[in-house]
Design a protein around this motif. Structure first.
Motif, PDB file in Angstrom:
ATOM      1  N   PHE A   1      -5.497   6.439 -16.752  1.00 44.03           N
ATOM      2  CA  PHE A   1      -4.092   6.817 -16.876  1.00 44.03           C
ATOM      3  C   PHE A   1      -3.251   5.736 -17.540  1.00 44.03           C
ATOM      4  O   PHE A   1      -2.107   5.985 -17.912  1.00 44.03           O
ATOM      5  N   SER A   2      -3.788   4.554 -17.713  1.00 44.01           N
ATOM      6  CA  SER A   2      -3.002   3.482 -18.331  1.00 44.01           C
ATOM      7  C   SER A   2      -2.558   3.833 -19.742  1.00 44.01           C
ATOM      8  O   SER A   2      -1.576   3.285 -20.235  1.00 44.01           O
ATOM      9  N   LYS A   3      -3.240   4.761 -20.400  1.00 48.63           N
ATOM     10  CA  LYS A   3      -2.836   5.165 -21.752  1.00 48.63           C
ATOM     11  C   LYS A   3      -1.875   6.359 -21.746  1.00 48.63           C
ATOM     12  O   LYS A   3      -1.520   6.874 -22.808  1.00 48.63           O
ATOM     13  N   ALA A   4      -1.434   6.774 -20.561  1.00 54.56           N
ATOM     14  CA  ALA A   4      -0.521   7.924 -20.452  1.00 54.56           C
ATOM     15  C   ALA A   4       0.825   7.608 -21.106  1.00 54.56           C
ATOM     16  O   ALA A   4       1.313   6.475 -21.037  1.00 54.56           O
ATOM     17  N   SER A   5       1.424   8.625 -21.689  1.00 57.08           N
ATOM     18  CA  SER A   5       2.705   8.467 -22.384  1.00 57.08           C
ATOM     19  C   SER A   5       3.900   8.747 -21.478  1.00 57.08           C
ATOM     20  O   SER A   5       5.025   8.841 -21.968  1.00 57.08           O
ATOM     21  N   ALA A   6       3.675   8.902 -20.193  1.00 59.89           N
ATOM     22  CA  ALA A   6       4.744   9.202 -19.234  1.00 59.89           C
ATOM     23  C   ALA A   6       4.419   8.495 -17.920  1.00 59.89           C
ATOM     24  O   ALA A   6       3.286   8.060 -17.702  1.00 59.89           O
ATOM     25  N   PRO A   7       5.395   8.387 -17.022  1.00 57.84           N
ATOM     26  CA  PRO A   7       5.134   7.704 -15.752  1.00 57.84           C
ATOM     27  C   PRO A   7       4.107   8.435 -14.894  1.00 57.84           C
ATOM     28  O   PRO A   7       4.008   9.660 -14.933  1.00 57.84           O
ATOM     29  N   TRP A   8       3.364   7.670 -14.131  1.00 53.86           N
ATOM     30  CA  TRP A   8       2.384   8.188 -13.184  1.00 53.86           C
ATOM     31  C   TRP A   8       2.222   7.123 -12.109  1.00 53.86           C
ATOM     32  O   TRP A   8       2.567   5.962 -12.322  1.00 53.86           O
ATOM     33  N   TRP A   9       1.714   7.531 -10.946  1.00 51.66           N
ATOM     34  CA  TRP A   9       1.551   6.604  -9.839  1.00 51.66           C
ATOM     35  C   TRP A   9       0.283   6.940  -9.068  1.00 51.66           C
ATOM     36  O   TRP A   9      -0.009   8.110  -8.821  1.00 51.66           O
ATOM     37  N   VAL A  10      -0.462   5.914  -8.644  1.00 46.87           N
ATOM     38  CA  VAL A  10      -1.536   6.112  -7.677  1.00 46.87           C
ATOM     39  C   VAL A  10      -0.852   6.581  -6.400  1.00 46.87           C
ATOM     40  O   VAL A  10       0.192   6.046  -6.005  1.00 46.87           O
ATOM     41  N   ALA A  11      -1.414   7.585  -5.757  1.00 49.81           N
ATOM     42  CA  ALA A  11      -0.813   8.159  -4.555  1.00 49.81           C
ATOM     43  C   ALA A  11      -1.852   8.186  -3.431  1.00 49.81           C
ATOM     44  O   ALA A  11      -2.934   7.618  -3.564  1.00 49.81           O
ATOM     45  N   GLY A  12      -1.520   8.842  -2.339  1.00 49.11           N
ATOM     46  CA  GLY A  12      -2.460   9.023  -1.239  1.00 49.11           C
ATOM     47  C   GLY A  12      -2.827   7.715  -0.556  1.00 49.11           C
ATOM     48  O   GLY A  12      -2.073   6.742  -0.547  1.00 49.11           O
ATOM     49  N   GLY A  13      -4.019   7.717   0.004  1.00 51.06           N
ATOM     50  CA  GLY A  13      -4.498   6.561   0.755  1.00 51.06           C
ATOM     51  C   GLY A  13      -4.613   5.295  -0.068  1.00 51.06           C
ATOM     52  O   GLY A  13      -4.368   4.193   0.435  1.00 51.06           O
ATOM     53  N   TYR A  14      -4.970   5.426  -1.333  1.00 45.80           N
ATOM     54  CA  TYR A  14      -5.051   4.226  -2.174  1.00 45.80           C
ATOM     55  C   TYR A  14      -3.678   3.599  -2.386  1.00 45.80           C
ATOM     56  O   TYR A  14      -3.558   2.370  -2.482  1.00 45.80           O
ATOM     57  N   ALA A  15      -2.623   4.403  -2.470  1.00 44.56           N
ATOM     58  CA  ALA A  15      -1.274   3.847  -2.593  1.00 44.56           C
ATOM     59  C   ALA A  15      -0.934   3.028  -1.352  1.00 44.56           C
ATOM     60  O   ALA A  15      -0.338   1.948  -1.449  1.00 44.56           O
ATOM     61  N   ILE A  16      -1.327   3.521  -0.196  1.00 46.48           N
ATOM     62  CA  ILE A  16      -1.092   2.790   1.054  1.00 46.48           C
ATOM     63  C   ILE A  16      -1.846   1.467   1.023  1.00 46.48           C
ATOM     64  O   ILE A  16      -1.309   0.416   1.373  1.00 46.48           O
ATOM     65  N   GLU A  17      -3.108   1.501   0.612  1.00 42.76           N
ATOM     66  CA  GLU A  17      -3.911   0.280   0.560  1.00 42.76           C
ATOM     67  C   GLU A  17      -3.348  -0.729  -0.439  1.00 42.76           C
ATOM     68  O   GLU A  17      -3.380  -1.937  -0.191  1.00 42.76           O
ATOM     69  N   LEU A  18      -2.838  -0.253  -1.571  1.00 43.79           N
ATOM     70  CA  LEU A  18      -2.223  -1.166  -2.527  1.00 43.79           C
ATOM     71  C   LEU A  18      -0.976  -1.811  -1.920  1.00 43.79           C
ATOM     72  O   LEU A  18      -0.696  -2.989  -2.159  1.00 43.79           O
ATOM     73  N   ALA A  19      -0.237  -1.072  -1.111  1.00 45.31           N
ATOM     74  CA  ALA A  19       0.969  -1.614  -0.477  1.00 45.31           C
ATOM     75  C   ALA A  19       0.647  -2.654   0.584  1.00 45.31           C
ATOM     76  O   ALA A  19       1.338  -3.670   0.694  1.00 45.31           O
ATOM     77  N   VAL A  20      -0.398  -2.414   1.370  1.00 42.95           N
ATOM     78  CA  VAL A  20      -0.721  -3.359   2.449  1.00 42.95           C
ATOM     79  C   VAL A  20      -1.668  -4.463   1.988  1.00 42.95           C
ATOM     80  O   VAL A  20      -1.839  -5.459   2.681  1.00 42.95           O
ATOM     81  N   GLY A  21      -2.290  -4.276   0.829  1.00 45.99           N
ATOM     82  CA  GLY A  21      -3.130  -5.336   0.275  1.00 45.99           C
ATOM     83  C   GLY A  21      -4.532  -5.437   0.835  1.00 45.99           C
ATOM     84  O   GLY A  21      -5.180  -6.478   0.705  1.00 45.99           O
TER      85      GLY A  21
END
Length: 183
Positions: A2-22
C-alpha cells in the motif's frame, strides 16, 4: 504494497493496536487496512493481480469487478493473491466528508483526517488506537478485550475522553466508557 497508494490508507485491526503499544499481543489471521470509500479503487491498483471479493450482501462474498464502485452499506473487501491461497488482506471502507472521517456507525462521531492515524518510525500509517477501539467496542470479542486492556496504558487523557464520548454516542452505555474515565 500500500505504500505506493495514491490516497490515504491505514493499517487497522489488531495490528494497529500492536503498532500503538509497540509490541505483539496475539495471533492474527490477516492484515486489516482502512481506506476511505472515496478512494476505494486504490485497492484494485495496489493489489493488481490479486482476487478481490466483497461482502455484498453482508455475510456473503462475491467478486468485486474492476472499476466497480461499492455503495454505502458495503464495507468489507477480502483479498488474496490467488484462488488457492488464504485471505491475506481485509480492506474496510469508511466514510468521509468535507471535515474528514465520519463513522459509518454513527455520523455524529467524526474526526479530522489528520487526527485519524499515526505513523510508525518506518512511515507505516495506522489507525490511532482510540479510533480502532471505537470499532472494536460495538460487540467486543475476547481478542478485543485483550486489545483494549493493552491500549489503556498508552492512551492519554484526550484520547480516553474522545473514545468514551464516541462509544457512548454510537453505542450508548458501555463497560469500556467507565474504565476510560477512571485512569
Amino acid at each position: 504494497m500500500f505504500s505506493k497508494a495514491s490516497a490515504p490508507w491505514w493499517v487497522a485491526g489488531g495490528y494497529a493496536i500492536e503498532l500503538a503499544v509497540g509490541r505483539p499481543l496475539r495471533e492474527h489471521h490477516d492484515i486489516d487496512i482502512l481506506v476511505l470509500r472515496r478512494d476505494q479503487l486504490i485497492v484494485q491498483d495496489v493489489l493488481a493481480g490479486w482476487e478481490w471479493w466483497v461482502a455484498d450482501p453482508a455475510g456473503l462474498l462475491r467478486p468485486w469487478q474492476p472499476g466497480e464502485l461499492l455503495p454505502v452499506g458495503v464495507h468489507d473487501i477480502w483479498c488474496r493473491p490467488a484462488e488457492d491461497t488464504p485471505w491475506r488482506i481485509q480492506v474496510m471502507l469508511d466514510e468521509s466528508g468535507e471535515e474528514g472521517w465520519v463513522s459509518r456507525r454513527n455520523p455524529g462521531v467524526r474526526r479530522p483526517l489528520a487526527e485519524l492515524g499515526a505513523v510508525t518510525v518506518d512511515g507505516v500509517p495506522y489507525l490511532r488506537p482510540e479510533v480502532q477501539l471505537f470499532y472494536k467496542a460495538k460487540t467486543p470479542r475476547p481478542k478485543d478485550e485483550v486489545d483494549f486492556a493493552a491500549v489503556l496504558e498508552v492512551l492519554d487523557g484526550a484520547q480516553r475522553r474522545w473514545l468514551a464520548d464516541a462509544i457512548t454516542c454510537a453505542y450508548g452505555p458501555h463497560p469500556w466508557a467507565g474504565l476510560l474515565t477512571c485512569g
